[in-house]
Design a protein around this motif. Structure first.
Motif, PDB file in Angstrom:
ATOM      1  N   GLN A 158      72.642 -67.728  70.681  1.00 54.95           N
ATOM      2  CA  GLN A 158      73.645 -66.676  70.725  1.00 54.95           C
ATOM      3  C   GLN A 158      74.807 -67.011  69.797  1.00 54.95           C
ATOM      4  N   LYS A 213      77.868 -65.681  69.736  1.00 55.25           N
ATOM      5  CA  LYS A 213      79.183 -65.729  70.392  1.00 55.25           C
ATOM      6  C   LYS A 213      79.420 -67.072  71.075  1.00 55.25           C
ATOM      7  N   THR A 214      78.420 -67.571  71.794  1.00 57.36           N
ATOM      8  CA  THR A 214      78.616 -68.788  72.583  1.00 57.36           C
ATOM      9  C   THR A 214      78.031 -70.026  71.932  1.00 57.36           C
ATOM     10  N   LYS A 274      75.154 -70.960  72.431  1.00 56.50           N
ATOM     11  CA  LYS A 274      74.138 -71.439  73.372  1.00 56.50           C
ATOM     12  C   LYS A 274      72.792 -70.800  73.050  1.00 56.50           C
ATOM     13  N   GLN A 326      75.408 -66.949  80.340  1.00 57.90           N
ATOM     14  CA  GLN A 326      76.822 -67.034  80.690  1.00 57.90           C
ATOM     15  C   GLN A 326      77.101 -68.352  81.403  1.00 57.90           C
ATOM     16  N   SER A 327      78.360 -68.783  81.358  1.00 55.42           N
ATOM     17  CA  SER A 327      78.681 -70.112  81.871  1.00 55.42           C
ATOM     18  C   SER A 327      79.117 -70.142  83.329  1.00 55.42           C
TER      19      SER A 327
END
Length: 189
Positions: free
Chosen positions: A64, A66-67, A69, A163-164
């Motif tokens: 991803q 954005k992250t 990850k 998501q985290s």
């Protein structure tokens, strides 16, 4: 307020509506299945969903933007596999799946604005009164919302979305204190 996800019936209806448009058919099925942000979805290449031998991968893994990850390996549904076989079998591994249709855009993926226009058009065809409640992000939210509604497993949805925190995923899904309390009321020990 975040954008609304589509429900299962809307997705089924859209599949019929877009069945004669390769780009739309690929966009719909892969966006729902892979649960990616538009920037990650639009940058997918044929090699991300197909092996060099021409067989369709059963699962897709994406880093991803954005992250930073890497998502879990997300399984492709039969719908996505069928659409990939139908439209991508003769494409080069380095081709973008959602490449533009005209001129120099044929070498690049469609832009997020074009994707957004396509989604707005779909919502109009579905007869949605307020299309402003839907966006490309609605497609990212569709499968996680269905998974959550069927399982109430926020952590599983969090992992699928990359998501985290469970808190962020709960907010993303619109899980309110009232819905959590309602769920607690249905469980008797």
């Amino acid at each position: 307020m975040g954008k609304k996800p589509l429900n299962e019936q809307q997705v089924k209806t859209l599949r019929k509506i877009v069945s004669d448009k390769p780009l739309h058919e690929l966009l719909l099925n892969l966006s729902v299945d892979l649960m990616l942000r538009s920037s990650d979805l639009l940058s997918l290449k044929v090699k991300d969903v197909m092996n060099e031998s021409g067989s369709v991968k059963k699962e897709v893994k994406v880093k991803q933007k954005k992250t930073g990850k890497t998502t879990l390996s997300i399984p492709l549904s039969k719908n996505s596999i069928d659409v990939i076989k139908k439209h991508l079998v003769d494409k080069e591994q380095e081709d973008y799946i959602f490449k533009g249709q005209m001129g120099h855009f044929m070498k690049k993926p469609i832009c997020s604005q074009q994707y957004a226009r396509i989604v707005k058009g779909w919502m109009k065809k579905l007869g949605v009164e307020d299309v402003s409640q839907y966006s490309t992000h609605s497609l990212r939210k569709t499968k996680p919302s269905v998974i959550y509604a069927k399982t109430h497993n926020v952590d599983a949805v969090r992992r699928l979305l990359g998501q985290s925190s469970v808190t962020a995923t709960s907010a993303y899904l619109g899980v309110s204190d009232n819905s959590a309390l309602e769920l607690a009321r249905t469980i008797n020990i």
